[in-house]
Scaffold this active site. Structure first.
Site, PDB file in Angstrom:
ATOM      1  CE  LYS A 105     -10.530  -0.773   3.287  1.00 11.65           C
ATOM      2  NZ  LYS A 105      -9.655   0.322   3.585  1.00 11.65           N
ATOM      3  CD1 TRP A 118      -2.785   1.419   0.453  1.00 13.97           C
ATOM      4  CD2 TRP A 118      -2.146   1.809   2.564  1.00 13.97           C
ATOM      5  NE1 TRP A 118      -3.594   2.409   0.966  1.00 13.97           N
ATOM      6  CE2 TRP A 118      -3.224   2.671   2.253  1.00 13.97           C
ATOM      7  CE3 TRP A 118      -1.577   1.873   3.845  1.00 13.97           C
ATOM      8  CZ2 TRP A 118      -3.741   3.582   3.170  1.00 13.97           C
ATOM      9  CZ3 TRP A 118      -2.096   2.761   4.753  1.00 13.97           C
ATOM     10  CH2 TRP A 118      -3.168   3.617   4.418  1.00 13.97           C
ATOM     11  CG  ASP A 177      -1.800  -2.979   7.695  1.00  9.52           C
ATOM     12  OD1 ASP A 177      -2.806  -2.877   8.418  1.00  9.52           O
ATOM     13  OD2 ASP A 177      -1.548  -2.177   6.762  1.00  9.52           O
TER      14      ASP A 177
HETATM   15  C1  LMR Z   1      -7.089   1.545  -0.263  1.00  3.93           C
HETATM   16  O1  LMR Z   1      -5.945   1.073  -0.360  1.00  3.93           O
HETATM   17  O2  LMR Z   1      -7.784   1.870  -1.220  1.00  3.93           O
HETATM   18  C2  LMR Z   1      -7.685   1.688   1.112  1.00  3.93           C
HETATM   19  O3  LMR Z   1      -6.841   1.185   2.079  1.00  3.93           O
HETATM   20  C3  LMR Z   1      -8.115   3.075   1.384  1.00  3.93           C
HETATM   21  C4  LMR Z   1      -6.987   4.043   1.491  1.00  3.93           C
HETATM   22  O4  LMR Z   1      -6.990   4.778   2.492  1.00  3.93           O
HETATM   23  O5  LMR Z   1      -6.126   4.109   0.617  1.00  3.93           O
END
Ligand code: LMR
Length: 398
Positions: A246, A131, A211
């Site tokens: 979520k 992420w 996480d």
């Molecule tokens: C995502 O990756 O889309 C979610 O975790 C929301 C975000 O805050 O990016």
């Protein structure tokens, strides 16, 4: 002028997609960008269990005074039980405790500052890819960020490369692991893979930071916690970031927790005192409402049952959408090319589409997804799977 030298940074690529999608006048648009669950009507409704808990809170809450540095105590206990298991030996031994945070992102930020302040010199290892906010949160805290391989250039999970890199991570470093439903790829480790990672983490004396943002979105609320509980029960020290965005649909209320597992109850108190100090300097005390909702639901057998049924409904819908998309791609001769969508788990799928194809999808077909090729499967409208497959086939034809 004080601000004269300040330039502009680009907006957040994931949140920016929400804005571009909202502005798109095409009635046949698809929002597969930000990780938000949508129902068959394309809406992200408030869960019934949440509504009922909120009604109860409106009637019964008597004060809006500050909650403590670790947040709502009932929430802390209940979320720890949800994550570690109601019968967790760690909880019985008072070796684990939760600090309430503004969302899972807040928990990550708190861990980053904790590592920077209290474990100086430790590097942080992230999966490649991960992420994007993982990258910036740890770097902004001043930590050295490195990567272990996770997905190879053919869009396949590469466990061997991951294990080989982890074996050479400097002793004592922090390794961030996705508990389940890896964001962005959707590829998960098998239980055997997890056991191998555990042995390396033990041998290298690494500190795992797990996480856990999607509990309940794949196999079930208990089943999805398997790897987290394995690590918590087998290792003396673990950090876990948990998100209620979520699974409770409480995106905007910002509810999460940093759960610390320490080797002894007394040590946990030391660590928690540091977390309260850091949190005080970040956000003072956490927001009340969302955590009060979660505590109300998890503390009431009937509401918990209703909530778990609602999570189950979201989970099975996501699974159907995955197989539905692979089926819809079949008439275009693309079922093999996109077979991985049926193998990946959770909300996200690394489709393997290039940045150029993603751009074409947006410009020609109003299909919004992250430029890395990540699609939020939970955002698909199943009545228009055929249309989505046509759009994908169109950008894949060259
Ligand atoms: C995502 O990756 O889309 C979610 O975790 C929301 C975000 O805050 O990016």
């Amino acid at each position: 002028m004080h601000f004269a030298a300040i330039g502009r940074v680009p907006g957040d690529p994931i949140l920016g997609l929400m804005e571009s999608y909202a502005k798109d006048p095409n009635p046949q648009k698809f929002d597969l960008g930000v990780g938000v669950y949508k129902d068959a009507q394309g809406l992200t409704p408030i869960l019934q269990a949440v509504k009922r808990a909120e009604q109860r809170l409106v009637e019964q809450q008597t004060t809006k005074t500050y909650i403590g540095g670790h947040g709502n105590a009932a929430f802390g206990t209940l979320i720890s039980e949800l994550v570690l298991g109601a019968e967790s030996p760690l909880l019985k031994a008072r070796r684990a405790g939760a600090t309430q945070t503004p969302g899972g992102t807040g928990a990550l930020r708190l861990s980053a500052d904790f590592i920077a302040h209290n474990l100086p010199g430790r590097g942080v290892w992230l999966s490649n890819p991960t992420w994007p906010i993982h990258e910036s949160i740890f770097a902004k805290a001043g930590l050295k960020v490195s990567h272990y391989p996770y997905v190879d250039s053919d869009n396949r999970l590469d466990v061997a490369a991951m294990l080989a890199t982890l074996t050479n991570v400097p002793k004592g470093d922090v390794v961030l692991l996705h508990a389940c439903y890896h964001n962005p790829s959707g590829f998960d480790l098998s239980r055997d893979d997890w056991r191998q990672v555990l042995e390396i983490v033990r041998e290298r004396q690494l500190l795992p930071l797990i996480d856990f943002a999607y509990q309940g979105f794949g196999d079930g609320l208990e089943q999805d916690a398997w790897a987290v509980r394995l690590f918590a029960n087998e290792l003396p020290e673990v950090l876990i970031t948990s998100s209620c965005s979520k699974n409770f649909g409480l995106y905007s209320d910002r509810v999460g927790a940093l759960i610390v597992c320490a080797d002894a109850a007394e040590k946990l108190l030391d660590v928690r005192s540091q977390l309260a100090f850091i949190a005080r300097n970040l956000w003072s005390t956490p927001p009340d409402h969302g955590a009060a909702v979660v505590a109300t639901i998890l503390g009431d057998a009937a509401l918990k049952q209703l909530w778990s049924t609602e999570v189950e409904a979201m989970r099975s819908r996501i699974a159907q959408l995955r197989s539905g998309l692979v089926e819809a791609l079949a008439p275009h001769g693309l079922s093999e090319r996109f077979a991985h969508i049926g193998v990946q788990r959770g909300m996200f799928s690394y489709t393997g589409l290039s940045a150029g194809q993603v751009q074409q999808l947006r410009e020609k077909h109003s299909v919004y997804m992250v430029s890395s090729g990540r699609a939020n499967v939970a955002g698909i409208d199943e009545t228009r799977l055929g249309l989505l497959a046509e759009a994908i086939a169109d950008v894949c034809k060259d």
